[in-house]
Design a protein around this motif. Structure first.
Motif, PDB file in Angstrom:
ATOM      1  N   VAL A  59      15.885   3.120  33.974  1.00 24.43           N
ATOM      2  CA  VAL A  59      14.836   3.301  32.970  1.00 24.43           C
ATOM      3  C   VAL A  59      14.962   2.239  31.878  1.00 24.43           C
ATOM      4  N   LEU A  60      13.806   1.670  31.496  1.00 24.06           N
ATOM      5  CA  LEU A  60      13.706   0.873  30.279  1.00 24.06           C
ATOM      6  C   LEU A  60      13.002   1.734  29.241  1.00 24.06           C
ATOM      7  N   VAL A  61      13.653   1.971  28.134  1.00 24.69           N
ATOM      8  CA  VAL A  61      13.137   2.870  27.108  1.00 24.69           C
ATOM      9  C   VAL A  61      11.997   2.201  26.344  1.00 24.69           C
ATOM     10  N   ASN A  62      10.994   2.997  25.959  1.00 23.94           N
ATOM     11  CA  ASN A  62       9.925   2.516  25.090  1.00 23.94           C
ATOM     12  C   ASN A  62      10.516   2.266  23.700  1.00 23.94           C
ATOM     13  N   LYS A  72      14.959  12.000  26.597  1.00 24.63           N
ATOM     14  CA  LYS A  72      13.573  12.209  27.015  1.00 24.63           C
ATOM     15  C   LYS A  72      13.094  11.117  27.971  1.00 24.63           C
ATOM     16  N   ALA A  73      13.616   9.904  27.808  1.00 26.18           N
ATOM     17  CA  ALA A  73      13.200   8.820  28.701  1.00 26.18           C
ATOM     18  C   ALA A  73      13.670   9.074  30.125  1.00 26.18           C
ATOM     19  N   VAL A  74      14.901   9.538  30.306  1.00 26.08           N
ATOM     20  CA  VAL A  74      15.396   9.770  31.669  1.00 26.08           C
ATOM     21  C   VAL A  74      14.821  11.048  32.269  1.00 26.08           C
ATOM     22  N   ASP A  75      14.144  11.858  31.436  1.00 27.16           N
ATOM     23  CA  ASP A  75      13.492  13.068  31.945  1.00 27.16           C
ATOM     24  C   ASP A  75      12.020  12.847  32.285  1.00 27.16           C
ATOM     25  N   GLU A  76      11.495  11.639  32.070  1.00 27.11           N
ATOM     26  CA  GLU A  76      10.090  11.373  32.373  1.00 27.11           C
ATOM     27  C   GLU A  76       9.817  11.552  33.870  1.00 27.11           C
ATOM     28  N   MET A 105       3.055   9.723  23.488  1.00 30.01           N
ATOM     29  CA  MET A 105       3.131   8.545  24.336  1.00 30.01           C
ATOM     30  C   MET A 105       4.493   8.469  25.030  1.00 30.01           C
ATOM     31  N   TRP A 106       4.537   7.687  26.030  1.00 34.53           N
ATOM     32  CA  TRP A 106       5.644   7.594  26.968  1.00 34.53           C
ATOM     33  C   TRP A 106       6.974   7.284  26.280  1.00 34.53           C
ATOM     34  N   TRP A 107       8.004   7.965  26.698  1.00 35.26           N
ATOM     35  CA  TRP A 107       9.362   7.677  26.230  1.00 35.26           C
ATOM     36  C   TRP A 107       9.957   6.523  27.024  1.00 35.26           C
ATOM     37  N   ALA A 108       9.526   6.354  28.244  1.00 42.57           N
ATOM     38  CA  ALA A 108      10.000   5.246  29.077  1.00 42.57           C
ATOM     39  C   ALA A 108       8.911   4.186  29.176  1.00 42.57           C
ATOM     40  N   GLU A 109       9.279   2.936  28.956  1.00 41.70           N
ATOM     41  CA  GLU A 109       8.325   1.851  29.174  1.00 41.70           C
ATOM     42  C   GLU A 109       8.226   1.515  30.656  1.00 41.70           C
ATOM     43  N   ASN A 119       4.481   1.171  31.849  1.00 40.25           N
ATOM     44  CA  ASN A 119       3.586   1.549  30.758  1.00 40.25           C
ATOM     45  C   ASN A 119       3.375   0.432  29.743  1.00 40.25           C
ATOM     46  N   THR A 120       3.817  -0.787  30.037  1.00 42.61           N
ATOM     47  CA  THR A 120       3.790  -1.859  29.044  1.00 42.61           C
ATOM     48  C   THR A 120       2.377  -2.129  28.520  1.00 42.61           C
TER      49      THR A 120
END
Length: 603
Positions: A268-271, A290-294, A497-501, A518-519
């Motif tokens: 994961v790349l975090v937002n 939250k990013a790894v739970d997306e 909005m997204w936690w993971a980019e 999501n970039t």
């Protein structure tokens, strides 16, 4: 009496913490930014479980950091490890883990620049400042004999010791004889773990059990090293859930010749917009959680906190090994000369009564075993002035110093030599992190080298450009700009909005496959937000807000930013403050202090 247990499952090897374990935290120093020297950096908190894999071909070498709550009964400590093969066991190096943590900890910095205000209108300026840097001896003997388990087959394959630990390796088709043997021999058992341990036995694995040797306490605890033939570096979690807590921190270090990645977990790349940059990423763990739970990551994912040259370890490795360490000189040494000799070798700094500093975490425990203070005398008082207590030294315990010499070599010198060899031999270090809960521990992550992945910087500097009207603009490490209204906290304009980019799957070679990207949507949100607040002032001159739509995982390279927060930067040295013209730095620094004070009050 509280009891501390550790149960760990290793398809390659890993330690799982019980809720009573007290992890050690290493924090790197912060830095000063462009606002006249006010500390402006914050390292990420590093509590959690830590394990190091050394990526050798056809061999697994794993170092496991072990921590015991000093408020518990250390003799009740126990550990179970399912493992593929009967390993070699060695004492590990705590200073090596300290160096790993300190050298690669993510550090968030917010530099300050100030708009030049006055009759001449708007011209940029740069004030000066500086950054802070974020900051094999095995005492083993084997035996294949064990207690008879109700007349059944003996499950014991090996009995040995490594430093402060007694170790036994057991095997069998059924978990019941193994459980019986362990309970009969004073090893701890975790209720509810029978079924999962049976699954590991069904997969052909063996069970390693460790406990502290009689007389050992928390001061004797050290990392443990296991080495055995395999080409699979696996971080098992299925059994860990019986010992875990919600949102448990797992941190994996990998030394090799290139960057490592998870094979069967997502990456994961975090937002970076979710990070609270105004407060130096104080919400870091929440963001990672939250990013790894997306969706598409589903709780089974890691972020990369650092990937780059292992040379970063060198500046923090001063306690890993010192060539002046020499165990031989203690054989035949008079006990009243021990501290002077340790001082000369750099293992202690005990110079006067009441002052004694131990430069290695195990040296105090070894001293207590062979040169204990007299009853009623504090260790610092005793070791700081041995000559005053020469008549009270226990000469029977000291003997001729050979026991002390052996312990010093086995627990400090030999592990230090091997740790330094690892630092010198492996050119690349990867550090990965996840936050995971028991219900998510359904698969054991496996790690591999991918030589096509780029570096990830652990230093994440952003710049806050304070405007004359009290508002500000924060430029992230990836160059995207975020408008911050006067007196407001870090914007929550992104809502849900997204936690993971990005969410990626990383193969054995080549660029990662994008499962989620999501970039473009994130950039659109940034543009809408900024324009709604009148930034940039001159839209035609607006810098692009698009982060590179990269296919590689890079922190410094031509393909774009990547890090745990998508916050890599080509040049992370210096203040990184932007300049818009030739305004006087001294004037700006003075004018800006008032703005900075106002900013800090509002936070």
């Amino acid at each position: 009496m509280r009891v501390l247990n550790k149960v760990t499952s290793l398809c390659a090897v890993l330690g799982a913490a019980w809720t009573l374990a007290l992890p050690q935290t290493a924090e790197a120093c912060g830095g000063t930014a462009c606002d006249g020297g006010i500390p402006n950096s914050m390292p990420v908190n590093q509590d959690g479980e830590n394990v190091l894999f050394v990526l050798n071909q056809n061999e697994v070498e794993v170092h496991i950091q072990i921590s015991i709550d000093p408020d518990t009964n250390a003799q009740k400590f126990a550990w179970l490890i399912p493992i593929q093969e009967v390993p070699e066991f060695e004492v590990g190096s705590q200073p090596l883990f300290d160096a790993l943590l300190q050298s690669s900890v993510p550090v968030y910095q917010l530099n300050q620049t100030f708009e030049q205000c006055g009759e001449d209108g708007i011209s940029g300026g740069l004030s000066s400042g500086s950054n802070g840097d974020p900051g094999a001896g095995t005492d083993a003997g084997g035996s294949t004999s064990g207690a008879d388990t109700d007349g059944g087959e003996d499950p014991v394959l090996l009995k040995t010791v490594a430093g402060a630990f007694e170790i036994v390796v057991l095997e069998g088709a059924n978990i019941d004889p193994i459980k019986t043997w362990l309970l009969d021999n004073d090893f701890q058992w975790i209720e509810g773990s029978d079924e999962v341990l049976q699954q590991y036995l069904d997969e052909g694995q063996k069970i390693v059990a460790l406990k502290l040797a009689s007389g050992a306490d928390e001061g004797d605890v050290h990392p443990i090293v296991l080495r055995y033939p395999s080409n699979e570096n696996c971080f098992p979690l299925r059994l860990t859930r019986f010992a875990s807590v919600e949102n448990m921190d797992i941190r994996v270090f990998l030394l090799g010749n290139a960057r490592a990645a998870p094979s069967n977990y997502r990456h994961v790349l975090v937002n970076p917009l979710k990070i609270d940059w105004l407060n130096f990423a104080a919400n870091y763990k929440e963001v990672i959680t939250k990013a790894v739970d997306e969706l598409q990551a589903d709780g089974l994912a890691f972020v990369t906190e650092y990937a780059g040259p292992s040379a970063v370890l060198q500046q923090f490795s001063f306690n890993v090994f010192n060539p002046s360490w020499n165990e031989a000189v203690f054989v035949g040494l008079e006990p009243q000369s021990v501290i002077d000799t340790l001082n000369n070798q750099g293992l202690t700094s005990c110079w006067e009564p009441g002052f004694c500093f131990y430069n290695h975490p195990l040296i105090e425990g070894i001293l207590a075993d062979f040169l204990p203070p007299p009853d009623g005398v504090a260790p610092e008082e005793f070791y700081g002035n041995l000559a005053a207590y020469v008549d009270q030294i226990d000469l029977m315990l000291w003997g001729d110093g050979s026991g002390f010499s052996t312990a010093l070599n086995d627990r400090i010198i030999a592990p230090g030599v091997h740790a330094q060899e690892l630092i010198d031999s492996y050119e690349y270090l990867t550090r990965m992190y996840t936050v995971i809960s028991p219900n998510e521990m359904i698969a054991d992550p496996i790690f591999h080298i991918n030589p096509d992945l780029g570096d990830v910087d652990s230093f994440r500097p952003a710049t806050e450009y304070n405007l004359c009207d009290g508002n500000s603009v924060v430029t992230l490490p990836d160059t995207r700009e975020i408008f911050v209204p006067n007196g407001a906290p870090w914007p929550d304009f992104i809502g849900e909005m997204w936690w993971a980019e990005e969410i990626q799957q990383v193969a054995l070679k080549g660029k990662p496959m994008h499962l989620v990207n999501n970039t473009a949507a994130i950039n659109k949100k940034i543009e809408e937000w900024n324009l709604a607040h009148g930034w940039p002032r001159f839209p035609d001159d607006a810098p692009t807000t698009s982060a590179s739509d990269s296919d590689t995982d890079t922190g410094t390279g031509s393909d774009g930013p990547d890090s745990a927060t998508s916050g890599g930067q080509d040049d992370a040295s210096g203040c990184g403050c932007r300049s818009e013209g030739s305004g006087g730095a001294g004037v700006l620094a003075l004018a800006g202090l008032g703005l900075l004070a106002a900013r800090r009050r509002r936070r």
